[in-house]
Each structure stands twice: as C-alpha cells, then as structure tokens.
Design an enzyme around this catalytic site. Structure first.
Site, short mmCIF file in Angstrom:
data_model
loop_
_atom_site.label_atom_id
_atom_site.label_comp_id
_atom_site.label_asym_id
_atom_site.label_seq_id
_atom_site.Cartn_x
_atom_site.Cartn_y
_atom_site.Cartn_z
N HIS A 188 0.82 -1.20 0.00
CA HIS A 188 0.00 0.00 0.00
C HIS A 188 0.86 1.26 0.00
O HIS A 188 0.44 2.31 -0.47
CB HIS A 188 -0.95 -0.01 1.20
CG HIS A 188 -2.25 -0.69 0.90
ND1 HIS A 188 -2.95 -1.41 1.83
CD2 HIS A 188 -2.97 -0.76 -0.25
CE1 HIS A 188 -4.05 -1.89 1.27
NE2 HIS A 188 -4.09 -1.51 0.02
N GLU A 429 -8.29 -21.23 -17.44
CA GLU A 429 -6.92 -21.19 -16.92
C GLU A 429 -6.28 -22.58 -16.86
O GLU A 429 -5.22 -22.75 -16.27
CB GLU A 429 -6.90 -20.52 -15.54
CG GLU A 429 -7.94 -21.01 -14.59
CD GLU A 429 -8.13 -20.11 -13.36
OE1 GLU A 429 -7.21 -19.37 -13.01
OE2 GLU A 429 -9.22 -20.17 -12.78
N ASP A 453 -2.17 -18.88 -14.44
CA ASP A 453 -2.26 -20.33 -14.29
C ASP A 453 -2.21 -21.04 -15.63
O ASP A 453 -1.61 -22.11 -15.75
CB ASP A 453 -3.54 -20.72 -13.53
CG ASP A 453 -3.33 -20.73 -12.02
OD1 ASP A 453 -2.23 -21.07 -11.59
OD2 ASP A 453 -4.27 -20.37 -11.30
N CYS A 500 -7.83 -11.58 -17.94
CA CYS A 500 -7.68 -10.88 -16.66
C CYS A 500 -6.36 -11.21 -15.97
O CYS A 500 -6.09 -10.74 -14.88
CB CYS A 500 -8.85 -11.19 -15.72
SG CYS A 500 -8.91 -12.90 -15.17
#
Length: 542
Positions: A188, A429, A453, A500
């Site tokens: 962060h 995947e 993957d 994605c």
C-alpha cells in the site's frame, strides 16, 4: 558514484539529498497478568485510539492524495474492527493471562503470517497492513501513539520499509522520492507513492548503517536504480528524462473519459482487477469501464472463521454501489495451492497446485459455496453484477455449478428476497478448459482467461519457482495458441472473451490480443490509462 538496483514502484525521476528514516524500536515483553479484564480494557482503549488516528489519517490523505489513497485507511479501520482479530487478542489475554502488548503483537504476527505465506503478490503484501495496525495499537498501549518525522527541506527518503501511515504522515511537499531496502511494488505504500506521484524504488537492499544522511542522490524510478553521488552526466540525463516523463503524464490524464477504441474502430472494454473494497477509488480515478476481476477470497483470508452471508453481502454491495452501474465481475472463492486458510482444515497435499483448490473446494463443500452464491445474488439487486467460476476443467463441472445456482435462486425467491440479473462466466486457466471451450461456450455468458495459471499449466512450470525463470515464457507460442482457440470458440457461440491475467497489461502483446479478437482486458487500475493510449494507437486491419 555508486549504483544500487531495486524494483520500480512508481516510474518517475528525482534528484536531491538523502534523509534516512529510521523507526523507533518497539520491543514487546511478555508479562503475566492476574487482571486479564484490566488488560482487555487497556486493549479496547488503545484500539479506540487507533481508530481515531486512522480516521485522522484518512481525512489527511483525502485532502492530500485523494480518495484512492485515503481508502487504504478505511481498509485499515475495517481490519482493526474485524471481530476475529479482536477475539484472537482477547482470547489470548484471558486464556494465557498475558499483557495486552504481547497479545496484540502475537495476534498481528498470526494474521500477517497467513498473508505472507501466499504466493499471490498482492495478498502477500496485506501482511504489512496487519503489522502496521498491530504496531499502532501497541504504540498506544505503551504511550507512544505518534511517530512523526519532519524534514527541513525536500529530500529523498530512504528507509528499511515504510508503512502506509508513515508515508502519509510525511510532508509530501518535502519528499522528492521514496527508496526502501525491503518492500514490494504491491504494498500500500507503493500504491500511495503512485497516487502521490512520487518516484519510488523498493527492495534495493540498501545498507542503512552506512553514512547516507545528506548525501547527493538521483532516483531513476523507471529503471529502478538509485545513484549515490551521481556524476554530472547522470544528473543531466535525469533532468532531461524527468521533463519527458512529465509531458507523457499530462497526455495520459487527457485520456480520462475517452473511448478505448482502435484507429480502425474496434472498441475494447478496459476493466480493473481489485483485491478489496479499498481498491475501488483507484478504479474510478483511472476511469476503468468496470471491474473485470474482484478476488472474493480476501473476505475469507482476513477471517478466523467462515465469513457469514451478511458479511459477504455488505462487501459485494459496497463494490456494486460504488461502481454506479458499471460492470463488476466477482470471482467465487479461489483458495488452495498457495492460498491456504487454517479454518478450512484442508488435508496436506504433495502437489497443491494440482490439488483441491478453487471450484473443486466449492463443489466438495457446497454449504460454503451456496452461502457465497446467496450473498452474490442478494447483492445483484444493487448493481451490474457478473459471477465467474475459477479453475474449470469440464462441462460436467459447469452443469453442477448451474444446478446449484438454480437451487440458490429458487431459495431466495421462496424467501421473497430481491435479486437482480447476473451473467455467469468461467475462467479459462487450464489446458483442459481450452480444449473443451467449444462445449463450455454453450453453457455460459462469457470467458475470462487467467493467463497466470494457464501459462504454468501449459508449460508445466511452477511460476513461483525462481530456478525455472529461464524456461518460463509467458509469450510461448503454445500459450498464445491456447488464447486464440479460446477466443475463437467463444465468438463461435456468441459470447465474449477477455483476459484478466498478467498478460493483459503486457503491451508487447496488446496488438496481438486485439488481432485475435479479445473483447476485454482487465488489469491493475494504474495500467488503465497507459493501455488505453496503446489501444488508441493500434490499427488492426491491414
């Protein structure tokens, strides 16, 4: 001149003098107590003080870095208020009769270790957030609630690592750049540096014991290089590149609100990947078309027991309402392999990447799956929701999923609970899913290709094994052919296909993906505008 290499957290240039930021040591001593209720009261008071401090940090961040950066502290408040975290501390005090400081430190380490053990880089970095929260509570317990550091002028801040709270408390007008010895680009603090437009390099391994204070330095945040005592030639180069980078940033900001369309008119949906509710502000700031991957497992990973239907509903509803009607694709529980959760009591497996994970767990433990589906369908009444299922290998699995979905919808109808419509999709995947994608496309509304993957299973290489880096090739022709076949079979049956995984943000492949007919790309929020620029410069047709 000394050259130190690290990882770029924010690609920008800075030149100036170094100021070393060292944390005050906070040793925790274990003490036995005969008054556990008194220690619990001390913990609760320190926790309330921490909540007030986090609220002030949120307000400060909101003024200085905007909603995207400020949301980090809302996430910290949620972690601090988490019932499992509080119960763990209080249970330790009561049963082991230890002081509050020790209980908070031990509980913090326990939850941090769960995240740190994960292979997923984003989830791994949540360990730092847990530690930051626990250290804040401990400082309050020992009466050292604030850790301010002021600088006399603009400096390059060099530290072992920086917590988000430490980053925000620094006067950003006096910070030219951040350089840390440890840390990750997914932390962060790195996110804050990007939000604050401050050059940042992490994981440099720099020795803080050497005499660094006041030393002249140049930070190349593009290449991830720190120059100590740079030559005049390097300084001139840094100045020129800094001017060029500033011009590029100004041009990218002009792309907010613009269409993501190629020169010859092909429109692409540019979505964002997120891991928690706190990431939404970054999605909106970077003008994503929606959320292409919401990793729902964070709700489970943060808990000491299964999250309830209502707890999940609250998170999903927040995301949908904040996205204001834009598409939100939520992936169902994807744990197993590197993402282990103690309370699931999973049996140890010799090869967990090939074991009981993701949809396999859901189909084995249907009560957990149905609880999540109920929460998702209840949330669908509040926005534009799509649901996707990970690690699919067969049509039989999809048929079983669809049966469970219908059971859940019928239950909710009988209970008179409102629902919206939700598209259903699957992640491609595994090579098995690719090879039967012609049949799978008849069953669902969309495909989302998880290239991380898919690549490791196609190449038979563990992507987390550094020894095999020389063999791991995400651009391998076999991987690209798998993607091509998936897209073709999706379009053959009138459904859309997106990507994605990490390859979605690989601009060396953007033109290739568009030529394949990929409909959607989902990437980290910070990549949206740069990828939009790339797409708008491409002409697909010869």
């Amino acid at each position: 001149m000394e050259i130190i290499k690290g990882k770029s957290a924010f690609a920008a240039i800075a030149v100036g003098k170094i100021a070393v930021y060292k944390k005050e040591d906070q040793p925790i001593k274990k003490r036995r107590t005969e008054d556990p209720e008194g220690e619990i009261a001390r913990f609760r008071k320190a926790k309330e003080e921490a909540a007030d401090q986090l609220q002030k940090l949120y307000e400060k961040a909101l003024r200085e870095v905007g909603e995207a950066g400020a949301m980090i502290f809302k996430a910290h408040q949620m972690m601090l208020d988490d019932g499992e975290y509080q119960d763990c501390v209080q249970h330790m005090i009561q049963t082991r009769k230890v002081n509050a400081e020790y209980a908070v430190g031990t509980a913090g380490e326990h939850f941090a270790n769960i995240f740190a053990a994960m292979d997923d880089a984003y989830m791994k970095e949540r360990a730092a957030d847990i530690k930051d929260i626990s250290e804040r509570v401990i400082r309050n317990l020992i009466g050292k609630g604030r850790q301010d550091r002021d600088f006399t002028g603009p400096v390059i801040v060099v530290a072992d690592d920086l917590a988000p709270s430490e980053t925000v408390q620094l006067d950003k007008d006096k910070v030219l750049a951040f350089v840390t010895s440890r840390g990750s680009v997914y932390s962060h603090t790195a996110i804050l540096a990007r939000t604050m437009n401050i050059p940042a390099i992490v994981n440099t391994g720099i020795d803080l014991e050497q005499d660094l204070d006041g030393k002249e330095a140049a930070v190349d945040g593009v290449r991830g290089i720190l120059y100590l005592d740079p030559t005049l030639e390097v300084l001139e180069e840094m100045k020129k590149r800094r001017e060029e980078e500033q011009q590029k940033k100004e041009l990218l900001l002009e792309l907010r609100g613009k269409e993501t369309v190629t020169l010859d008119g092909k429109r692409i949906k540019l979505y964002a990947n997120i891991g928690s509710v706190s990431d939404i502000a970054g999605v909106l700031k970077n003008d994503a078309s929606g959320i292409g991957l919401f990793r729902s497992e964070f709700l489970y990973l943060e808990k000491k027991d299964y999250p309830t239907e209502d707890e999940q509903l609250a998170a999903y509803k927040t995301v949908l309402e904040n996205m204001g009607g834009k598409k939100v694709i939520i992936r169902t529980l994807d744990i197993g392999a590197d993402k282990q959760i103690d309370y699931f009591h999973m049996e140890k497996e010799e090869n967990p990447a090939m074991g009981c994970r993701a949809i396999r767990i859901c189909l084995e433990r249907k009560d957990i799956f149905k609880t999540q589906l109920r929460a998702l369908y209840r949330a669908s009444a509040f926005g534009n929701l799509s649901i996707m299922f990970p690690m699919i290998i067969s049509v039989k699995e999809v048929d079983e999923i669809l049966e469970i979905v219908e059971e859940v919808k019928n239950e909710l109808r009988e209970e008179g609970i409102a629902m919206g419509e939700a598209e259903l999709g699957i992640m491609i995947e595994t090579p098995a899913a690719v090879m039967v994608s012609d049949e799978l496309a008849k069953k669902v509304d969309f495909f989302s290709i998880g290239t991380n993957d898919l690549t490791q299973y196609t190449l038979a290489i563990d992507r987390g094994n550094a020894k095999l880096d020389r063999y791991y090739d995400a651009h391998h022709p076999a991987v690209l052919r798998m993607i091509q076949m998936t897209v073709e079979n999706a379009h053959k049956h009138g459904i859309r296909a997106g990507i994605c995984g990490e390859l979605a943000s690989d601009m060396e492949l953007t033109e290739t993906f568009l030529a394949m007919g990929v409909d959607e790309l989902s990437v980290a929020p910070s990549y949206i505008l740069g990828l939009r620029k790339k797409i708008r410069e491409i002409k697909i047709k010869a």
